[in-house]
Design an enzyme around this catalytic site. Structure first.
Site, PDB file in Angstrom:
ATOM      1  N   ARG A 240       0.832  -1.184   0.000  1.00 38.67           N
ATOM      2  CA  ARG A 240       0.000   0.000   0.000  1.00 38.67           C
ATOM      3  C   ARG A 240       0.876   1.247   0.000  1.00 38.67           C
ATOM      4  O   ARG A 240       1.779   1.360   0.828  1.00 38.67           O
ATOM      5  CB  ARG A 240      -0.881   0.014   1.243  1.00 38.67           C
ATOM      6  CG  ARG A 240      -2.315  -0.071   0.891  1.00 38.67           C
ATOM      7  CD  ARG A 240      -3.171  -0.473   2.062  1.00 38.67           C
ATOM      8  NE  ARG A 240      -4.116  -1.484   1.605  1.00 38.67           N
ATOM      9  CZ  ARG A 240      -5.280  -1.174   1.015  1.00 38.67           C
ATOM     10  NH1 ARG A 240      -5.649   0.073   0.889  1.00 38.67           N
ATOM     11  NH2 ARG A 240      -6.079  -2.116   0.587  1.00 38.67           N
TER      12      ARG A 240
ATOM     13  N   THR B 160      -1.139   7.604  -0.475  1.00 36.04           N
ATOM     14  CA  THR B 160      -2.441   7.519  -1.163  1.00 36.04           C
ATOM     15  C   THR B 160      -3.299   6.375  -0.615  1.00 36.04           C
ATOM     16  O   THR B 160      -4.500   6.334  -0.856  1.00 36.04           O
ATOM     17  CB  THR B 160      -2.241   7.260  -2.672  1.00 36.04           C
ATOM     18  OG1 THR B 160      -1.633   5.966  -2.819  1.00 36.04           O
ATOM     19  CG2 THR B 160      -1.339   8.301  -3.298  1.00 36.04           C
TER      20      THR B 160
ATOM     21  N   ASP C 220       2.399 -11.931  13.453  1.00 40.88           N
ATOM     22  CA  ASP C 220       2.680 -11.695  12.030  1.00 40.88           C
ATOM     23  C   ASP C 220       3.008 -13.030  11.364  1.00 40.88           C
ATOM     24  O   ASP C 220       4.054 -13.640  11.643  1.00 40.88           O
ATOM     25  CB  ASP C 220       3.848 -10.716  11.887  1.00 40.88           C
ATOM     26  CG  ASP C 220       4.047 -10.313  10.427  1.00 40.88           C
ATOM     27  OD1 ASP C 220       3.928  -9.120  10.125  1.00 40.88           O
ATOM     28  OD2 ASP C 220       4.322 -11.212   9.586  1.00 40.88           O
TER      29      ASP C 220
ATOM     30  N   ASP D  95       6.382 -13.196   9.346  1.00 42.37           N
ATOM     31  CA  ASP D  95       7.563 -13.238  10.230  1.00 42.37           C
ATOM     32  C   ASP D  95       7.694 -14.589  10.922  1.00 42.37           C
ATOM     33  O   ASP D  95       8.806 -15.104  11.091  1.00 42.37           O
ATOM     34  CB  ASP D  95       7.477 -12.139  11.299  1.00 42.37           C
ATOM     35  CG  ASP D  95       7.865 -10.778  10.728  1.00 42.37           C
ATOM     36  OD1 ASP D  95       8.502 -10.737   9.665  1.00 42.37           O
ATOM     37  OD2 ASP D  95       7.515  -9.762  11.360  1.00 42.37           O
TER      38      ASP D  95
HETATM   39  N1  URA Z   1      -1.169 -10.037   9.027  1.00 42.57           N
HETATM   40  C1  URA Z   1      -0.615 -10.894   9.925  1.00 42.57           C
HETATM   41  O1  URA Z   1       0.355 -11.575   9.612  1.00 42.57           O
HETATM   42  N2  URA Z   1      -1.157 -10.969  11.140  1.00 42.57           N
HETATM   43  C2  URA Z   1      -2.222 -10.252  11.524  1.00 42.57           C
HETATM   44  O2  URA Z   1      -2.671 -10.374  12.672  1.00 42.57           O
HETATM   45  C3  URA Z   1      -2.790  -9.357  10.575  1.00 42.57           C
HETATM   46  C4  URA Z   1      -2.242  -9.279   9.334  1.00 42.57           C
END
Ligand code: URA
Length: 208
Positions: A103, A107, A199, A202
């Site tokens: 993103r 914008t 995440d 990650d």
């Molecule tokens: N992306 C992720 O990896 N975890 C989330 O909680 C939200 C978006």
């Protein structure tokens, strides 16, 4: 369509291990693949079949095989890649496309930085893969791009979704069926799904 939440005990058990912050990278990666396989099983329930006649060692028999519907898997980079091998376990002949979006911070518009799809995607059933359906932004934009390339039958497959993401995706693409391992409580102020698993990218790749 309300999303299909796959309540199978094996999937839910694996999802609980996945959510645990003590789960390390290797186990996390393996589990994402295994859960993707279980989701794939459900998401392909409606594949058309045809009858064939074969000869078993005992007798002739009329049995069923897949009616040759062509499939494409499209992981959204990068976390969606973690689901790819698990899907290919059940769909080894599927073609694979890739889509990467970010993103623009100013914008807020999606910028596609990579898109490589099978040439005949318009003739294929497309399964779009992303473990976390959070705001829905990436999934909506990816599916918009895939539709621009002519695809008509598209399903979204994710591990965990926020209600906000499900609603946004359904509003933008009501024709797209959604398959999930869980619908969680909400999105927090940082855009993370709660309780979620952190995440996904990650944790799959051991970054951060
Ligand atoms: N992306 C992720 O990896 N975890 C989330 O909680 C939200 C978006």
């Amino acid at each position: 369509m309300t999303p299909m939440i796959v309540e199978h005990p094996l999937l839910q058990h694996k999802l609980s291990i996945l959510r645990n912050k003590q789960t390390g990278t290797k186990e996390f990666r393996d589990l994402v693949g295994e859960i993707a396989t279980l989701l794939c099983y459900e998401a392909t329930r409606d594949l058309p079949m045809e009858e064939v006649e074969i000869e078993t060692p005992i007798t002739m028999a009329k049995t069923k095989v897949l009616a040759g519907r062509k499939l494409a898997l499209v992981p959204i980079l990068r976390a969606g890649m973690g689901m790819l091998d698990g899907m290919l376990t059940l769909l080894p002949a599927a073609k694979v496309g890739f889509i990467g979006l970010y993103r623009n911070e100013e914008t807020l518009q999606p910028v596609e930085y990579f898109c490589k799809l099978p040439q005949d995607i318009a003739e294929r059933d497309v399964l779009v893969l992303d473990p976390m359906l959070a705001t829905g932004g990436s999934a909506i934009d990816a599916i918009t791009q895939i539709k621009k390339h002519g695809a008509k039958r598209i399903k979204f497959i994710g591990l965990i979704a926020a209600p906000e993401g499900i609603e946004a995706l359904h509003k933008a693409h009501p024709d797209v069926d959604i398959y999930l391992g869980a619908k969680d409580d909400h999105l927090n102020e940082n855009g993370y799904i709660v309780p979620g698993l952190g995440d996904a990218g990650d944790r799959i790749y051991g970054t951060k």
